[in-house]
Design a protein around this motif. Structure first.
Motif, PDB file in Angstrom:
ATOM      1  N   SER A 124       0.446  -1.510  -0.439  1.00 19.42           N
ATOM      2  CA  SER A 124       0.059   0.253   0.043  1.00 19.42           C
ATOM      3  C   SER A 124       0.892   1.513   0.253  1.00 19.42           C
ATOM      4  O   SER A 124       0.925   2.416  -0.297  1.00 19.42           O
ATOM      5  CB  SER A 124      -0.754   0.195   1.187  1.00 19.42           C
ATOM      6  OG  SER A 124      -1.686   0.802   1.456  1.00 19.42           O
ATOM      7  N   ARG A 128       0.467   3.704  -2.768  1.00 17.19           N
ATOM      8  CA  ARG A 128      -0.002   5.482  -2.971  1.00 17.19           C
ATOM      9  C   ARG A 128       1.615   5.840  -3.322  1.00 17.19           C
ATOM     10  O   ARG A 128       0.941   7.096  -3.784  1.00 17.19           O
ATOM     11  CB  ARG A 128       0.341   5.714  -1.319  1.00 17.19           C
ATOM     12  CG  ARG A 128      -1.598   5.015  -0.914  1.00 17.19           C
ATOM     13  CD  ARG A 128      -1.848   5.042   0.876  1.00 17.19           C
ATOM     14  NE  ARG A 128      -2.997   3.846   0.762  1.00 17.19           N
ATOM     15  CZ  ARG A 128      -3.986   4.923   1.043  1.00 17.19           C
ATOM     16  NH1 ARG A 128      -3.837   6.976   1.660  1.00 17.19           N
ATOM     17  NH2 ARG A 128      -5.471   4.331   1.395  1.00 17.19           N
ATOM     18  N   LYS A 157      -3.906   1.791  -5.601  1.00 15.69           N
ATOM     19  CA  LYS A 157      -4.375   1.002  -5.005  1.00 15.69           C
ATOM     20  C   LYS A 157      -3.615  -0.006  -5.214  1.00 15.69           C
ATOM     21  O   LYS A 157      -3.077  -1.351  -4.654  1.00 15.69           O
ATOM     22  CB  LYS A 157      -5.763   1.517  -4.900  1.00 15.69           C
ATOM     23  CG  LYS A 157      -6.561   2.141  -4.700  1.00 15.69           C
ATOM     24  CD  LYS A 157      -8.159   2.129  -4.110  1.00 15.69           C
ATOM     25  CE  LYS A 157      -8.733   2.878  -3.369  1.00 15.69           C
ATOM     26  NZ  LYS A 157     -10.845   2.739  -3.823  1.00 15.69           N
TER      27      LYS A 157
END
Length: 292
Positions: A124, A128, A157
């Protein structure tokens, strides 16, 4: 659930993010068998040793490089894997670049990258950070005994990886006789009209708006033949010459047609929404099931 086709880690700097790779493409090809026309007997292809009728088992077949006609250098799977074992489980990021700097001619096959168990947070973070930077990662990795150049992108994502062609795999334009030595220069007004035509046909890209018409026609043909209907082949018409005698008239005609087509589009969409959903034919259902 889709199965991962490769597992390893994205490596850049001192950071390693364990990932799994999934195919991002579902081929919708129609599987056609080869049969003998006289009795519909299936045609099977056999692996036989040259000069004999002896069939060779798959586990006895190895790769080899032909030095001269008939002279080979055999290569076993173990020998090939020993070349760079550390690369077989790592996607090594070398640079981050802007996407618009990459010519689409270099792109090949797309894949999804998902986090391995326990790597969700690191995955993640990378997704990002890449999305915020607007950059694409250029990396190397090995898949199926071949080293690939690749571009990794993020929508914030999910990470996607697209394999790329190396520079020496793309044929330079100057090696091809595509353009004449002295290209005809268009008149300024002609170019302005051509740009206007492009603008008239410009719209937002919607992938769902495009379909495989040939595949749909082939499925319909199969369905009609399965029902015992007679198929009459029609001759393909050669493209008709433009009625306009000159380039300017052809451009003006095209712009008028494009603008007229745009005016009719909303009505077409409205009719599509009101129309009942057509049932899929058995041939279409079988084709879709086989493609999964």
């Amino acid at each position: 659930m889709a199965r991962a086709i490769w597992s390893g880690s994205i490596s850049f700097g001192l950071l390693n993010v364990p990932v799994r790779m999934y195919s991002a493409v579902a081929r919708r090809n129609i599987a056609l068998r080869e049969i003998r026309a006289s009795d519909s007997a299936r045609i099977k292809h056999r692996r036989v040793a040259e000069g004999t009728d002896e069939e060779v088992p798959y586990d006895e077949i190895i790769k080899a490089y032909e030095l001269t006609p008939g002279q080979y250098v055999p290569l076993t799977k173990d020998e090939m894997q020993a070349l760079a074992p550390e690369k077989t489980r790592a996607i090594e990021v070398e640079d981050f670049v802007d996407l618009d700097e990459i010519d689409p001619i270099y792109f090949d096959s797309p894949y999804y990258l998902g986090p391995a168990d326990g790597a969700e947070k690191a995955y993640s973070l990378l997704a990002r950070a890449m999305h915020a930077s607007g950059k694409v990662a250029i990396a190397h990795f090995v898949l199926r005994n071949k080293e690939h150049l690749s571009a990794i992108r993020s929508d914030g994502k999910v990470l996607t990886l697209t394999t790329m062609r190396f520079a020496d795999e793309v044929v330079p334009v100057d090696e091809l006789e595509i353009l004449p030595d002295k290209a005809a220069k268009p008149a300024k007004r002609e170019q302005e009209m051509a740009e206007q035509l492009i603008e008239s046909l410009s719209t937002d890209f919607e992938p769902q708006a495009y379909k495989d018409d040939y595949r749909e026609q082939l499925l319909a043909l199969i369905e009609r033949k399965a029902e015992g209907k007679e198929i009459v082949a029609s001759e393909a018409e050669a493209p008709k010459a433009t009625k306009a005698p000159d380039l300017m008239a052809a451009l003006e005609e095209s712009i008028a047609a494009a603008q007229g087509g745009k005016a009719k589009k909303p009505a077409k969409k409205a009719r599509k929404k009101a129309a009942p959903k057509a049932k899929k034919s058995p041939a279409k259902k079988r084709a879709k099931a086989k493609s999964k």
